[in-house]
Motif scaffolding. Structure first.
Motif, PDB file in Angstrom:
ATOM      1  N   ARG A 118       0.824  -1.213   0.000  1.00 48.96           N
ATOM      2  CA  ARG A 118       0.000   0.000   0.000  1.00 48.96           C
ATOM      3  C   ARG A 118       0.857   1.261   0.000  1.00 48.96           C
ATOM      4  NH1 ARG A 118      -5.099  -1.263   3.973  1.00 48.96           N
ATOM      5  NH2 ARG A 118      -5.950  -2.941   2.718  1.00 48.96           N
ATOM      6  N   ILE A 119       1.958   1.248   0.734  1.00 44.30           N
ATOM      7  CA  ILE A 119       2.855   2.397   0.726  1.00 44.30           C
ATOM      8  C   ILE A 119       3.465   2.566  -0.656  1.00 44.30           C
ATOM      9  CG2 ILE A 119       5.048   3.273   1.633  1.00 44.30           C
ATOM     10  CD1 ILE A 119       4.217   2.071   4.346  1.00 44.30           C
ATOM     11  N   CYS A 168       0.903   4.077  -2.834  1.00 45.35           N
ATOM     12  CA  CYS A 168       0.771   5.493  -2.508  1.00 45.35           C
ATOM     13  C   CYS A 168       1.853   6.303  -3.221  1.00 45.35           C
ATOM     14  CB  CYS A 168       0.869   5.674  -0.987  1.00 45.35           C
ATOM     15  SG  CYS A 168       0.757   7.357  -0.403  1.00 45.35           S
ATOM     16  N   LEU A 169       3.096   5.852  -3.150  1.00 46.13           N
ATOM     17  CA  LEU A 169       4.207   6.547  -3.803  1.00 46.13           C
ATOM     18  C   LEU A 169       4.032   6.576  -5.315  1.00 46.13           C
ATOM     19  CD1 LEU A 169       7.162   5.026  -1.756  1.00 46.13           C
ATOM     20  CD2 LEU A 169       6.200   7.305  -1.511  1.00 46.13           C
ATOM     21  N   LEU A 228       3.910  13.145   0.590  1.00 47.96           N
ATOM     22  CA  LEU A 228       4.006  11.708   0.839  1.00 47.96           C
ATOM     23  C   LEU A 228       4.413  11.411   2.275  1.00 47.96           C
ATOM     24  CD1 LEU A 228       5.619  10.676  -2.535  1.00 47.96           C
ATOM     25  CD2 LEU A 228       3.324  10.133  -1.743  1.00 47.96           C
ATOM     26  N   ILE A 288       2.091   9.201   4.863  1.00 47.26           N
ATOM     27  CA  ILE A 288       2.588   7.987   5.503  1.00 47.26           C
ATOM     28  C   ILE A 288       2.638   8.150   7.018  1.00 47.26           C
ATOM     29  CG2 ILE A 288       4.603   6.487   5.734  1.00 47.26           C
ATOM     30  CD1 ILE A 288       5.064   6.988   2.696  1.00 47.26           C
ATOM     31  N   SER A 336      -0.814   8.223   8.590  1.00 50.34           N
ATOM     32  CA  SER A 336      -1.451   6.902   8.631  1.00 50.34           C
ATOM     33  C   SER A 336      -0.871   6.037   9.743  1.00 50.34           C
ATOM     34  CB  SER A 336      -1.313   6.203   7.289  1.00 50.34           C
ATOM     35  OG  SER A 336       0.026   5.827   7.065  1.00 50.34           O
ATOM     36  N   LEU A 337       0.361   6.298  10.143  1.00 47.66           N
ATOM     37  CA  LEU A 337       0.939   5.557  11.262  1.00 47.66           C
ATOM     38  C   LEU A 337       0.236   5.888  12.567  1.00 47.66           C
ATOM     39  CD1 LEU A 337       4.762   5.843  10.530  1.00 47.66           C
ATOM     40  CD2 LEU A 337       3.342   3.814  10.315  1.00 47.66           C
ATOM     41  N   LEU A 394      -3.241   2.958   5.100  1.00 43.06           N
ATOM     42  CA  LEU A 394      -1.997   2.399   4.590  1.00 43.06           C
ATOM     43  C   LEU A 394      -1.568   1.168   5.385  1.00 43.06           C
ATOM     44  CD1 LEU A 394       0.276   5.451   3.766  1.00 43.06           C
ATOM     45  CD2 LEU A 394      -0.806   3.884   2.193  1.00 43.06           C
ATOM     46  N   LEU A 395      -1.767   1.240   6.687  1.00 39.04           N
ATOM     47  CA  LEU A 395      -1.387   0.121   7.535  1.00 39.04           C
ATOM     48  C   LEU A 395      -2.641  -0.608   8.003  1.00 39.04           C
ATOM     49  CD1 LEU A 395       1.339   1.906   9.625  1.00 39.04           C
ATOM     50  CD2 LEU A 395       1.642   0.456   7.639  1.00 39.04           C
TER      51      LEU A 395
END
Length: 159
Positions: free
Chosen positions: A46-47, A50-51, A94, A98, A101-102, A155-156
């Protein structure tokens, strides 16, 4: 004898498939076979998505800008400007996506996207120095499209 990647029994010199994910030597357990957690693989996918999504959006926007705006600059200079804008706008965007989302794994996707729109729009300030309005308009559209629709959320994965 070390851990075999294919997870085989090593008993009496013969190798047979191991259905339990362990390595045995002459009937004794030597070491648990290491298997990556499926959640990590999914999160990295997913990361990566995203990138790649943001990179494709940014590249498409700057291709359209290069075709629409009558520049006196060469194509190589426009590509350098595009890469500079990717560094000034794309990397913070970005990183924000990220890192946010953490910290917010259990937030509803719509609410998460809404919370990230304003900070992501703040990153387009370098486009204010452009001599034409197209870079600002297209970067604004890229940020809105990414934050509101194309950013993979969450993302996670939850455990």
């Amino acid at each position: 004898m070390g851990v075999l990647g294919d997870e085989y029994y090593a008993a009496w010199g013969h190798l047979t498939p191991n259905p339990h994910g362990r390595e045995l030597c002459r009937g004794m357990l030597i070491q648990e076979a290491e298997q990556p957690a499926p959640g990590i693989r999914r999160a990295l996918g997913r990361i990566g998505r995203c990138l790649l999504t943001y990179l494709l959006l940014h590249t498409t926007a700057w291709l359209i800008i290069a075709l629409l705006v009558p520049w006196e600059d060469s194509t190589a200079q426009i590509v350098r400007i595009s890469l500079g804008m990717l560094a000034f706008i794309g990397l913070p965007t970005l990183l924000l996506a990220i890192l946010a989302s953490l910290g917010h794994r259990k937030m509803v996707p719509g609410r998460f996207r809404g919370a990230l729109v304003a900070p992501m729009l703040a990153f387009i300030w370098p486009c204010l120095a452009a001599s034409t309005a197209e870079p600002l308009v297209f970067e604004l559209m890229v940020q809105l499209a990414f934050a509101c629709y194309l950013m993979p959320v969450p993302l996670l994965p939850e455990k």
